[in-house]
Design a protein around this motif. Structure first.
Motif, mmCIF file in Angstrom:
data_model
loop_
_atom_site.group_PDB
_atom_site.id
_atom_site.type_symbol
_atom_site.label_atom_id
_atom_site.label_comp_id
_atom_site.label_asym_id
_atom_site.label_seq_id
_atom_site.Cartn_x
_atom_site.Cartn_y
_atom_site.Cartn_z
ATOM 1 N N LYS A 105 0.839 -1.204 0.000
ATOM 2 C CA LYS A 105 0.000 0.000 0.000
ATOM 3 C C LYS A 105 0.871 1.249 0.000
ATOM 4 C CE LYS A 105 -3.731 -2.451 0.202
ATOM 5 N NZ LYS A 105 -4.531 -2.631 -1.000
ATOM 6 N N ASP A 106 0.454 2.246 -0.794
ATOM 7 C CA ASP A 106 1.233 3.486 -0.868
ATOM 8 C C ASP A 106 0.405 4.738 -0.587
ATOM 9 O OD1 ASP A 106 -0.242 3.813 -3.223
ATOM 10 O OD2 ASP A 106 1.468 3.468 -4.545
ATOM 11 N N GLU A 107 -0.856 4.529 -0.205
ATOM 12 C CA GLU A 107 -1.724 5.669 0.067
ATOM 13 C C GLU A 107 -2.854 5.252 1.001
ATOM 14 O OE1 GLU A 107 -4.077 9.029 -2.583
ATOM 15 O OE2 GLU A 107 -3.825 7.030 -3.437
ATOM 16 N N ILE A 108 -3.226 6.166 1.897
ATOM 17 C CA ILE A 108 -4.394 5.974 2.759
ATOM 18 C C ILE A 108 -5.467 6.935 2.260
ATOM 19 C CG2 ILE A 108 -5.333 6.057 5.095
ATOM 20 C CD1 ILE A 108 -2.376 5.939 6.087
ATOM 21 N N ILE A 109 -6.669 6.415 2.100
ATOM 22 C CA ILE A 109 -7.806 7.227 1.675
ATOM 23 C C ILE A 109 -8.838 7.209 2.804
ATOM 24 C CG2 ILE A 109 -9.728 7.407 0.019
ATOM 25 C CD1 ILE A 109 -7.112 7.869 -1.357
ATOM 26 N N LEU A 110 -9.466 8.349 3.040
ATOM 27 C CA LEU A 110 -10.592 8.403 3.966
ATOM 28 C C LEU A 110 -11.582 9.417 3.441
ATOM 29 C CD1 LEU A 110 -10.671 11.192 5.903
ATOM 30 C CD2 LEU A 110 -8.713 10.080 6.920
ATOM 31 N N THR A 111 -12.827 9.271 3.856
ATOM 32 C CA THR A 111 -13.836 10.268 3.514
ATOM 33 C C THR A 111 -14.390 10.849 4.801
ATOM 34 O OG1 THR A 111 -15.721 8.736 3.478
ATOM 35 C CG2 THR A 111 -14.490 9.025 1.413
ATOM 36 N N VAL A 112 -14.799 12.098 4.712
ATOM 37 C CA VAL A 112 -15.368 12.786 5.859
ATOM 38 C C VAL A 112 -16.502 13.672 5.362
ATOM 39 C CG1 VAL A 112 -13.610 14.626 5.764
ATOM 40 C CG2 VAL A 112 -14.830 14.211 7.893
ATOM 41 N N HIS A 113 -17.610 13.680 6.113
ATOM 42 C CA HIS A 113 -18.759 14.494 5.729
ATOM 43 C C HIS A 113 -18.359 15.966 5.734
ATOM 44 C CE1 HIS A 113 -22.821 16.207 5.805
ATOM 45 N NE2 HIS A 113 -23.163 15.079 5.197
ATOM 46 N N HIS A 114 -18.816 16.713 4.746
ATOM 47 C CA HIS A 114 -18.387 18.107 4.575
ATOM 48 C C HIS A 114 -18.761 19.003 5.758
ATOM 49 C CE1 HIS A 114 -22.553 18.531 3.189
ATOM 50 N NE2 HIS A 114 -22.424 19.827 3.398
ATOM 51 N N THR A 115 -19.711 18.585 6.608
ATOM 52 C CA THR A 115 -20.086 19.404 7.769
ATOM 53 C C THR A 115 -19.350 19.004 9.051
ATOM 54 O OG1 THR A 115 -21.940 17.957 8.341
ATOM 55 C CG2 THR A 115 -22.402 19.808 6.839
ATOM 56 N N ASN A 116 -18.529 17.974 8.988
ATOM 57 C CA ASN A 116 -17.836 17.477 10.179
ATOM 58 C C ASN A 116 -16.505 18.222 10.350
ATOM 59 O OD1 ASN A 116 -16.834 16.036 12.333
ATOM 60 N ND2 ASN A 116 -17.164 14.019 11.412
ATOM 61 N N ASN A 117 -16.600 19.485 10.709
ATOM 62 C CA ASN A 117 -15.417 20.351 10.787
ATOM 63 C C ASN A 117 -14.391 19.879 11.802
ATOM 64 O OD1 ASN A 117 -16.317 22.134 8.782
ATOM 65 N ND2 ASN A 117 -17.639 23.164 10.253
ATOM 66 N N GLN A 118 -14.826 19.315 12.905
ATOM 67 C CA GLN A 118 -13.893 18.827 13.921
ATOM 68 C C GLN A 118 -13.015 17.710 13.343
ATOM 69 O OE1 GLN A 118 -15.821 17.494 17.508
ATOM 70 N NE2 GLN A 118 -13.904 17.361 18.642
ATOM 71 N N GLY A 151 -22.476 10.762 -0.934
ATOM 72 C CA GLY A 151 -22.902 9.560 -0.226
ATOM 73 C C GLY A 151 -24.371 9.644 0.138
ATOM 74 N N LYS A 152 -24.829 8.662 0.878
ATOM 75 C CA LYS A 152 -26.249 8.651 1.244
ATOM 76 C C LYS A 152 -26.596 9.762 2.213
ATOM 77 C CE LYS A 152 -25.596 5.036 4.692
ATOM 78 N NZ LYS A 152 -25.927 3.706 5.117
ATOM 79 N N GLU A 153 -25.609 10.322 2.913
ATOM 80 C CA GLU A 153 -25.843 11.433 3.846
ATOM 81 C C GLU A 153 -25.402 12.780 3.278
ATOM 82 O OE1 GLU A 153 -27.585 10.968 6.557
ATOM 83 O OE2 GLU A 153 -27.626 8.799 6.266
ATOM 84 N N GLY A 154 -25.014 12.811 1.992
ATOM 85 C CA GLY A 154 -24.601 14.069 1.375
ATOM 86 C C GLY A 154 -23.138 14.059 0.960
ATOM 87 N N GLU A 155 -22.601 15.249 0.764
ATOM 88 C CA GLU A 155 -21.252 15.406 0.225
ATOM 89 C C GLU A 155 -20.171 14.948 1.203
ATOM 90 O OE1 GLU A 155 -18.980 18.755 -2.331
ATOM 91 O OE2 GLU A 155 -19.609 19.402 -0.318
ATOM 92 N N GLU A 156 -19.249 14.138 0.689
ATOM 93 C CA GLU A 156 -18.101 13.649 1.440
ATOM 94 C C GLU A 156 -16.830 14.185 0.793
ATOM 95 O OE1 GLU A 156 -18.044 11.324 4.075
ATOM 96 O OE2 GLU A 156 -20.230 11.222 4.166
ATOM 97 N N LEU A 157 -15.910 14.652 1.624
ATOM 98 C CA LEU A 157 -14.599 15.066 1.151
ATOM 99 C C LEU A 157 -13.691 13.833 1.189
ATOM 100 C CD1 LEU A 157 -16.025 17.610 2.421
ATOM 101 C CD2 LEU A 157 -13.749 18.504 2.808
#
Length: 175
Positions: free
Chosen positions: A131-144, A163-169
């Motif tokens: 593996k050469d990269e880690i990917i994660l997604t976070v909901h656009h409103t989860n500022n913390q 996603g099903k709950e809206g935009e993910e970064l």
């Protein structure tokens, strides 16, 4: 077998307690602590509860639940998703997906999430050398969480996923 990562904080606090943070795969003995895991509703909307992660693992061998343990207490949980074809957030076949990260509310505000994230690359390099990269997604409103991931070295390259709950970064960490 996935090895565990031990992080020791040398020196003791005012109460004489030293902190040992261990990241290791889920074991059946963790069920009792997972049943007692606390996550406020306003945080639970952004992640899967640990028991759901275990349930997913039982159905999908590529979904590997990991426990964050401090001084024998389960304080956090996440999953590593290793299937190349299941990572819809990147075309990089050598990426690993980090998902469903949470810290029990009784252990938040102690820097444990940051410590675990800082050691994650080492854990992945040792256990998944391809593996050469880690990917994660976070909901656009989860500022913390966004701030935490950025502080830990993850980068937002502008990729978005609905996603099903809206935009993910989509965040990236090059190993």
């Amino acid at each position: 077998m996935l090895s565990r990562m031990v992080i020791r904080k040398y020196g003791c606090g005012g109460e004489g307690m030293c902190t040992e943070l261990v990241i290791r795969p889920f074991m059946d003995k963790d069920y009792a602590a997972l049943n007692d895991y606390c996550l406020p509703t306003e945080q639970a909307i952004y992640t899967s509860l640990p028991l759901k992660i275990i349930e997913d693992f039982r159905r999908d061998e590529y979904n590997l639940p990991m426990m964050i343990i401090v001084n024998e207490d389960l304080v956090g949980c996440f999953a590593l998703y290793t299937d190349k074809s299941g990572n819809k957030y990147t075309s990089n076949d050598n990426a690993i997906l980090f998902k469903s990260f949470s810290v029990d509310s009784r252990h938040q505000k102690k820097g444990l999430a940051f410590k675990a994230l800082k050691k994650l690359p080492q854990l992945i390099k040792r256990n998944y050398p391809d593996k050469d990269e880690i990917i994660l997604t976070v909901h656009h409103t989860n500022n913390q969480a966004i701030n935490l991931y950025e502080k830990a070295g993850f980068v937002d390259n502008g990729y978005r996923f609905i996603g099903k709950e809206g935009e993910e970064l989509v965040f990236h960490y090059i190993l």
